[in-house]
Design a protein around this motif. Structure first.
Motif, PDB file in Angstrom:
ATOM      1  N   GLU A 130       0.855  -1.186   0.000  1.00  0.00           N
ATOM      2  CA  GLU A 130       0.000   0.000   0.000  1.00  0.00           C
ATOM      3  C   GLU A 130       0.887   1.230   0.000  1.00  0.00           C
ATOM      4  O   GLU A 130       1.831   1.338   0.760  1.00  0.00           O
ATOM      5  CB  GLU A 130      -0.900   0.000   1.244  1.00  0.00           C
ATOM      6  CG  GLU A 130      -1.983  -1.049   1.227  1.00  0.00           C
ATOM      7  CD  GLU A 130      -2.933  -0.856   2.391  1.00  0.00           C
ATOM      8  OE1 GLU A 130      -3.541   0.216   2.500  1.00  0.00           O
ATOM      9  OE2 GLU A 130      -3.034  -1.783   3.198  1.00  0.00           O
ATOM     10  N   ASN A 131       0.592   2.136  -0.893  1.00  0.00           N
ATOM     11  CA  ASN A 131       1.413   3.328  -1.045  1.00  0.00           C
ATOM     12  C   ASN A 131       0.986   4.371  -0.022  1.00  0.00           C
ATOM     13  O   ASN A 131       0.045   5.122  -0.240  1.00  0.00           O
ATOM     14  CB  ASN A 131       1.279   3.861  -2.465  1.00  0.00           C
ATOM     15  CG  ASN A 131       2.473   4.699  -2.867  1.00  0.00           C
ATOM     16  OD1 ASN A 131       3.423   4.841  -2.102  1.00  0.00           O
ATOM     17  ND2 ASN A 131       2.431   5.257  -4.057  1.00  0.00           N
ATOM     18  N   LYS A 132       1.702   4.400   1.078  1.00  0.00           N
ATOM     19  CA  LYS A 132       1.403   5.319   2.177  1.00  0.00           C
ATOM     20  C   LYS A 132       2.622   6.174   2.492  1.00  0.00           C
ATOM     21  O   LYS A 132       3.755   5.787   2.242  1.00  0.00           O
ATOM     22  CB  LYS A 132       0.994   4.545   3.438  1.00  0.00           C
ATOM     23  CG  LYS A 132      -0.213   3.632   3.262  1.00  0.00           C
ATOM     24  CD  LYS A 132      -1.507   4.421   3.177  1.00  0.00           C
ATOM     25  CE  LYS A 132      -2.706   3.492   3.153  1.00  0.00           C
ATOM     26  NZ  LYS A 132      -3.980   4.242   3.087  1.00  0.00           N
ATOM     27  N   LEU A 133       2.361   7.329   3.033  1.00  0.00           N
ATOM     28  CA  LEU A 133       3.432   8.219   3.466  1.00  0.00           C
ATOM     29  C   LEU A 133       3.231   8.584   4.929  1.00  0.00           C
ATOM     30  O   LEU A 133       2.115   8.894   5.345  1.00  0.00           O
ATOM     31  CB  LEU A 133       3.436   9.511   2.638  1.00  0.00           C
ATOM     32  CG  LEU A 133       3.718   9.415   1.132  1.00  0.00           C
ATOM     33  CD1 LEU A 133       3.613  10.809   0.518  1.00  0.00           C
ATOM     34  CD2 LEU A 133       5.079   8.826   0.873  1.00  0.00           C
ATOM     35  N   GLU A 134       4.319   8.574   5.696  1.00  0.00           N
ATOM     36  CA  GLU A 134       4.290   9.088   7.066  1.00  0.00           C
ATOM     37  C   GLU A 134       4.801  10.523   7.007  1.00  0.00           C
ATOM     38  O   GLU A 134       5.950  10.762   6.624  1.00  0.00           O
ATOM     39  CB  GLU A 134       5.144   8.225   7.988  1.00  0.00           C
ATOM     40  CG  GLU A 134       4.548   6.843   8.229  1.00  0.00           C
ATOM     41  CD  GLU A 134       5.321   6.054   9.256  1.00  0.00           C
ATOM     42  OE1 GLU A 134       6.328   6.582   9.776  1.00  0.00           O
ATOM     43  OE2 GLU A 134       4.912   4.915   9.539  1.00  0.00           O
ATOM     44  N   VAL A 135       3.933  11.449   7.368  1.00  0.00           N
ATOM     45  CA  VAL A 135       4.259  12.868   7.226  1.00  0.00           C
ATOM     46  C   VAL A 135       3.981  13.611   8.534  1.00  0.00           C
ATOM     47  O   VAL A 135       3.269  13.115   9.406  1.00  0.00           O
ATOM     48  CB  VAL A 135       3.429  13.504   6.086  1.00  0.00           C
ATOM     49  CG1 VAL A 135       3.630  12.749   4.781  1.00  0.00           C
ATOM     50  CG2 VAL A 135       1.942  13.542   6.437  1.00  0.00           C
ATOM     51  N   LEU A 136       4.540  14.809   8.620  1.00  0.00           N
ATOM     52  CA  LEU A 136       4.221  15.706   9.734  1.00  0.00           C
ATOM     53  C   LEU A 136       3.086  16.597   9.260  1.00  0.00           C
ATOM     54  O   LEU A 136       3.268  17.437   8.372  1.00  0.00           O
ATOM     55  CB  LEU A 136       5.441  16.535  10.135  1.00  0.00           C
ATOM     56  CG  LEU A 136       5.204  17.497  11.308  1.00  0.00           C
ATOM     57  CD1 LEU A 136       4.977  16.712  12.603  1.00  0.00           C
ATOM     58  CD2 LEU A 136       6.377  18.456  11.477  1.00  0.00           C
ATOM     59  N   LEU A 137       1.914  16.413   9.837  1.00  0.00           N
ATOM     60  CA  LEU A 137       0.736  17.183   9.446  1.00  0.00           C
ATOM     61  C   LEU A 137       0.617  18.414  10.334  1.00  0.00           C
ATOM     62  O   LEU A 137       0.643  18.309  11.559  1.00  0.00           O
ATOM     63  CB  LEU A 137      -0.512  16.317   9.567  1.00  0.00           C
ATOM     64  CG  LEU A 137      -1.838  16.957   9.136  1.00  0.00           C
ATOM     65  CD1 LEU A 137      -1.814  17.281   7.645  1.00  0.00           C
ATOM     66  CD2 LEU A 137      -2.998  16.019   9.457  1.00  0.00           C
ATOM     67  N   VAL A 138       0.475  19.581   9.703  1.00  0.00           N
ATOM     68  CA  VAL A 138       0.429  20.842  10.446  1.00  0.00           C
ATOM     69  C   VAL A 138      -0.839  21.598  10.051  1.00  0.00           C
ATOM     70  O   VAL A 138      -0.968  22.071   8.927  1.00  0.00           O
ATOM     71  CB  VAL A 138       1.674  21.704  10.159  1.00  0.00           C
ATOM     72  CG1 VAL A 138       1.678  22.939  11.069  1.00  0.00           C
ATOM     73  CG2 VAL A 138       2.951  20.896  10.343  1.00  0.00           C
ATOM     74  N   LYS A 139      -1.764  21.705  11.016  1.00  0.00           N
ATOM     75  CA  LYS A 139      -3.019  22.412  10.781  1.00  0.00           C
ATOM     76  C   LYS A 139      -3.026  23.727  11.565  1.00  0.00           C
ATOM     77  O   LYS A 139      -2.463  23.803  12.660  1.00  0.00           O
ATOM     78  CB  LYS A 139      -4.200  21.558  11.229  1.00  0.00           C
ATOM     79  CG  LYS A 139      -4.363  20.267  10.452  1.00  0.00           C
ATOM     80  CD  LYS A 139      -5.574  19.483  10.946  1.00  0.00           C
ATOM     81  CE  LYS A 139      -5.771  18.207  10.171  1.00  0.00           C
ATOM     82  NZ  LYS A 139      -6.976  17.455  10.630  1.00  0.00           N
ATOM     83  N   PRO A 140      -3.670  24.752  11.037  1.00  0.00           N
ATOM     84  CA  PRO A 140      -3.763  26.017  11.780  1.00  0.00           C
ATOM     85  C   PRO A 140      -4.436  25.808  13.136  1.00  0.00           C
ATOM     86  O   PRO A 140      -5.434  25.100  13.246  1.00  0.00           O
ATOM     87  CB  PRO A 140      -4.638  26.895  10.869  1.00  0.00           C
ATOM     88  CG  PRO A 140      -4.477  26.315   9.503  1.00  0.00           C
ATOM     89  CD  PRO A 140      -4.337  24.834   9.728  1.00  0.00           C
TER      90      PRO A 140
END
Length: 203
Positions: A62-72
């Motif tokens: 499965e093509n997944k990415l672990e990312v740093l998500l930044v929401k206002p």
């Protein structure tokens, strides 16, 4: 990891006595008797088994990415997203733009129209002297920079960027400049705490 097709062949063998004028006739008689069900091979006639396999094929992960998500208004958090373009557009709320602000092999991915579509100001980007060089509007994420596509944020860089974007920021105009002030998350923010690390798939 590969996926292989393995063929298992069991061999049964039985010797029968037939009367015939020639070898070819004997073989034909035996074949006819077997086809007619007069000769039956069962488990007692088992003599061996062979295994054959193809060369295998790679199993697509499965093509997944672990990312740093930044929401206002919220703490930044590590999470997992689909690597498809439509999924990334859904995360940032529009067409994506990849910004290369940092020396590390990482990319900041945001909404390319975030500043003109009314998106809330999110985080400031500062130079090595602490001077604001840009302000990102709307939700964005930080990921790794691959040779052709985006990659998961490298483990060795996660601590730096989690710390860099950890707290939400408020922006105040000071004369001709703008000041970014760290603030606490909004009361309705979904993040539980700054230490909370979510790997959920809901975005």
């Amino acid at each position: 990891m590969k996926e292989f097709e393995v063929t298992i062949t069991e061999t049964l063998e039985k010797t029968v006595i037939v009367e015939a004028a020639s070898k070819d006739d004997a073989l034909q008689i035996a074949e006819d008797m077997w086809k007619d069900g007069n000769i039956i091979l069962d488990a007692d006639n088992f003599v061996g088994v062979e295994y054959q396999s193809d060369d295998g094929k790679e199993i697509e992960k499965e093509n997944k990415l672990e990312v740093l998500l930044v929401k206002p208004g919220q703490y930044a958090e590590m999470t997992e997203i689909d690597a498809g373009l439509s999924s990334m557009q859904s995360v940032v709320g529009g067409y994506i733009e990849a910004l290369h602000y940092f020396d590390e092999p990482v990319v900041l991915v945001c909404n390319e129209r975030g500043k003109i579509n009314g998106s809330e100001l999110n985080r400031a980007i500062k130079d090595e002297n602490g001077k604001i060089v840009d302000i990102v509007a709307g939700t964005f994420f930080v990921c790794g920079e691959g040779d052709e596509n985006f990659d998961s944020l490298p483990t060795e860089h996660r601590e730096k960027f989690e710390k860099l974007f950890k707290k939400p920021e408020a922006f105040l105009k000071m004369g001709k400049g703008i000041m970014a002030i760290p603030v606490e998350p909004k009361k309705d923010a979904v993040n539980k705490s700054p230490e909370h690390k979510s790997h959920g798939k809901e975005l």
